[in-house]
Design an enzyme around this catalytic site. Structure first.
Site, PDB file in Angstrom:
ATOM      1  N   SER A 162      45.577  34.673  44.479  1.00 52.46           N
ATOM      2  CA  SER A 162      46.554  35.731  44.683  1.00 52.46           C
ATOM      3  C   SER A 162      47.368  35.975  43.409  1.00 52.46           C
ATOM      4  CB  SER A 162      47.438  35.390  45.889  1.00 52.46           C
ATOM      5  OG  SER A 162      48.145  36.518  46.343  1.00 52.46           O
ATOM      6  N   ASP A 183      42.820  38.638  49.901  1.00 47.61           N
ATOM      7  CA  ASP A 183      43.615  37.564  49.299  1.00 47.61           C
ATOM      8  C   ASP A 183      43.054  36.169  49.588  1.00 47.61           C
ATOM      9  OD1 ASP A 183      45.787  35.669  48.807  1.00 47.61           O
ATOM     10  OD2 ASP A 183      47.051  37.434  48.614  1.00 47.61           O
TER      11      ASP A 183
END
Length: 280
Positions: free
Chosen positions: A71, A178
């Protein structure tokens, strides 16, 4: 806005030129000592704290042989792998245009465009100064995917595609979101790369260390892996970010989180210097 983006682009051009000069000597040195990995976890705006920690990693003089991120950790880690210093990352995070990239868009088009401008369309994993991996999740199979080749900008974008905030990234048959969904602190990925020593920067606030209920395990299949990865790090750095959130990209919040990262890095400096000494 345009001036801020121009500043970011100019900074990254300088970084790339510096990185190419350092790459050869670093590779030769790495063959004679244990390999050190830097792992940077996810956390949105809390990635600013990772920048503060990196200042003390650099101050310790520890050589970083590989970087892994999830991320926002993929953004910080990818740029760091290009040769961007902690001070340069600090400047990037404090730029208002930088925060604007991560807010108010379900599409993610602006961040894709700017990441490509930042890294350069020609930048691939193979051309990086330091070997880099980032983690995403394939929504079609609900499996973790470690990205390690092709376009750096596209991989970074996929790794930080927060569900319901940014649209997924399509790569072949995969629909990527993500990486923090399944692996928010990918120490295990660094071990698979051959890391002997891992320095992990964890941006998590609520770690659920004392909660082993079966219900939570069902709701959070990532939790056991996360806790194993925390324990497997040789140097584990977890800035105290209580009260700060993933969307806190306001300049004042960014400055505060960088300072909290610096505080955590300073606390770890003794351990970092001890590690540096052992590598000689």
């Amino acid at each position: 806005m345009k001036k801020s983006l121009f500043f970011i682009l100019l900074l990254l051009v300088c970084v790339t030129m510096q990185a190419k000069q350092k790459k050869k000597s670093h590779s030769e040195e790495m063959c004679t000592r244990p390999k050190v990995a830097l792992v940077i976890g996810g956390g949105g705006a809390k990635g600013a704290a990772a920048v503060g920690v990196l200042k003390y990693v650099e101050q310790s003089g520890i050589p970083v042989d590989m970087v892994v991120g999830t991320s926002i950790g993929s953004i910080v880690g990818g740029l760091y792998s290009m040769g961007t210093t902690s001070e340069q990352l600090d400047s990037l995070f404090r730029t208002q245009a930088w925060g604007d990239l991560f807010t108010g868009s379900l599409m993610g088009d602006s961040i894709v465009r700017t990441l490509r401008e930042l890294t350069g369309k020609e930048v691939s994993f193979e051309s990086l100064n330091i070997p880099f991996r980032c983690v995403a999740v394939d929504m079609n199979t609900l499996r973790e995917v470690v990205l390690q080749e092709g376009s750096l900008a596209q991989a970074m974008r996929a790794s930080m595609a927060i569900p319901l905030v940014f649209k997924p990234v399509k790569m072949g048959s995969m629909k990527l979101v993500d990486g923090g969904v399944l692996n928010n602190l990918p120490v295990d990925v660094a071990r698979d790369m051959g890391a002997d020593i891992v320095i992990a920067i964890d941006l998590t606030v609520n770690k659920h260390e004392d909660d082993t209920s079966s219900l939570l395990s069902l709701l959070r299949p990532d939790l056991k892996k996360y806790q194993r990865n925390c324990q497997d790090a040789d140097i584990y750095i977890n800035p105290n970010l209580k009260g700060y959130g993933a969307q806190d990209f306001m300049p004042t919040k960014i400055a505060e989180m960088i300072a909290l990262g610096e505080k955590a890095g300073k606390r770890s400096l003794k351990a970092l210097k001890k590690l540096k000494k052992s590598l000689k």
